[in-house]
Design an enzyme around this catalytic site. Structure first.
Site, PDB file in Angstrom:
ATOM      1  N   CYS A   1      43.887 -59.923  -6.397  1.00  0.00           N
ATOM      2  CA  CYS A   1      42.758 -59.659  -5.493  1.00  0.00           C
ATOM      3  C   CYS A   1      41.283 -59.451  -6.260  1.00  0.00           C
ATOM      4  O   CYS A   1      41.281 -59.435  -7.350  1.00  0.00           O
ATOM      5  CB  CYS A   1      43.149 -58.309  -4.750  1.00  0.00           C
TER       6      CYS A   1
ATOM      7  N   HIS B   1      39.255 -55.585  -2.222  1.00  0.00           N
ATOM      8  CA  HIS B   1      39.462 -53.860  -1.712  1.00  0.00           C
ATOM      9  C   HIS B   1      38.753 -53.066  -2.856  1.00  0.00           C
ATOM     10  O   HIS B   1      38.529 -53.510  -3.782  1.00  0.00           O
ATOM     11  CB  HIS B   1      40.876 -53.903  -1.345  1.00  0.00           C
TER      12      HIS B   1
END
Length: 426
Positions: free
Chosen positions: A339, A321
């Site tokens: 992430c 992201h």
């Protein structure tokens, strides 16, 4: 890493049950007798299931037939209003599967005709009645495959179950899961150990342009003695271009490939030591232009943040992201909660390149990807994958030393929708 199971994405509900046609049999009608005298050997014999006057047949019923001295030339199934019910034969010809579930508390008639070598024919007719709507609890299941969508070449057909399917029932469930590909590219089903997910894939990645048709013919099928399938769905999608992402923790770089050619390298920041990213082969599961990560209640969480251009990799909350707040660390230091953080510009560019079903490989981190934490069908070799099948694997798909893809035909072996996952990441 603790994995929290989340059922949602583009959800299509299904459920599961055995292949065999069962019920309370009032009477058994033997197969049509062969002729007499010199013509005895010329007349084929036909035995049909359900046998005549069987009651309480599941609405998932198939028309089975065994033929002696000939081969089947016609099968016709009609309801009590005289309307024909469409059905398709299994690849091995052992039964005909109605293309939609039968209706509860209705009477059906099946006629099977077989021809002998001399051309003489025998027709066997059977009439059966389906059961009333079951009062047993339905197992909630989700088919992660939507019709009219384009997927990446690593897209596994994934079915998830809540509660999980016990080992004793998995073969029966698997018999009612069907996959066809055009052009043909054979594959197999494989269960993860706890029975909460089953995957279908081929030995090698799908070929771009392949059409994949899935049917989960499971509505009304009993699962053991205490449960029943909830719904029956079909979906047809296609495979798009080949795209893959390789992320190396040693270099803190993501390499983006399309059709085997390097498009771009992107600096990343992965999970810090206290919240490491998983190493392994993952598949992009869903994509969000904008979503909210809410990790309150997670052991290493406690924050709420809105993120742009997010692509899910695991059920446990690992995403690729946009992370403009960590652009200074990207390419040199891991600071995320697990992430793969990339710049806002790179994240936006990736959203236009990737597809659900694209392969993402992460290597060199402190922990390994857990089976079932996402669509982990590619995280094992083909030899290991087929060991998870609850049914015998066709000879052409059994592991070989070279593990080369084998071309050929493909065959498959009142719902409460699953709760949507709460996005988490960092």
């Amino acid at each position: 890493m603790h994995v929290r199971r989340r059922f949602a994405l583009f959800a299509v509900t299904i459920a599961a049950t055995p292949l065999v046609l069962v019920g309370c049999t009032a009477d058994k009608n033997p197969a049509a007798k062969a002729g007499h005298g010199k013509h005895a050997a010329a007349n084929p014999t036909v035995a049909v299931t359900p046998v005549d006057r069987t009651k309480d047949v599941p609405i998932s019923a198939e028309v089975g037939a065994k033929v002696g001295g000939g081969k089947i030339t016609a099968v016709r199934l009609t309801d009590d209003k005289g309307e024909q019910v469409p059905a398709e034969p299994r690849e091995d010809g052992s039964s005909w599967v109605p293309t939609r579930p039968l209706k509860n508390s209705r009477t059906y008639t099946a006629e099977v005709t077989a021809a002998g070598n001399s051309g003489r024919t025998t027709t066997q007719k059977t009439t059966f009645t389906t059961a009333a709507k079951s009062t047993k609890p339905a197992i909630t299941s989700v088919l992660y495959f939507r019709g009219d969508q384009t997927y990446g070449t690593a897209m596994p057909v994934t079915v998830a179950f809540d509660p999980p399917i016990p080992k004793a029932a998995r073969a029966d469930v698997q018999r009612r899961l069907f996959v066809k590909t055009d052009p043909p590219q054979p594959g197999a089903w494989s269960w993860i150990e706890d029975g909460s997910q089953v995957y279908y894939r081929a030995p090698d990645f799908w070929k771009p342009g392949t059409k994949i048709s899935v049917r989960t013919g499971l509505e009304g099928l009993p699962i053991g003695k205490n449960a029943v399938g909830d719904v029956d769905h079909t979906a047809t999608g296609k495979v798009g271009r080949q795209v893959s992402l390789d992320i190396d923790n040693a270099t803190k770089q993501m390499s983006v490939y399309r059709d085997g050619k390097l498009l771009r390298r992107i600096p990343v920041s992965l999970g810090k030591p206290s919240t490491p990213s998983s190493s392994g082969k993952m598949v992009i599961m869903e994509k969000f232009d904008r979503t909210t990560f809410d990790t309150r209640g997670d052991p290493n969480g406690g924050y709420v943040v809105d993120v742009d251009d997010a692509q899910r990799l695991t059920w446990g909350g690992e995403f690729i992201h946009s992370a403009p707040w960590s652009e200074g660390e990207q390419g040199n230091t891991n600071v995320s909660h697990g992430c793969a953080n990339v710049s806002a510009t790179a994240a936006n560019w990736l959203m236009g390149i990737t597809q659900v079903g694209d392969l993402v490989t992460v290597k060199g981190t402190e922990v390994q990807l857990q089976p079932g934490n996402g669509w982990t069908a590619w995280n094992v070799t083909w030899d290991e994958f087929v060991k998870g099948s609850a049914l015998p694997v066709p000879a052409g798909l059994q592991p070989t030393p070279s593990a080369t893809p084998h071309p050929g035909a493909v065959a498959g072996g009142g719902s409460s929708p699953a709760p949507a996952p709460s996005a988490s990441g960092g």
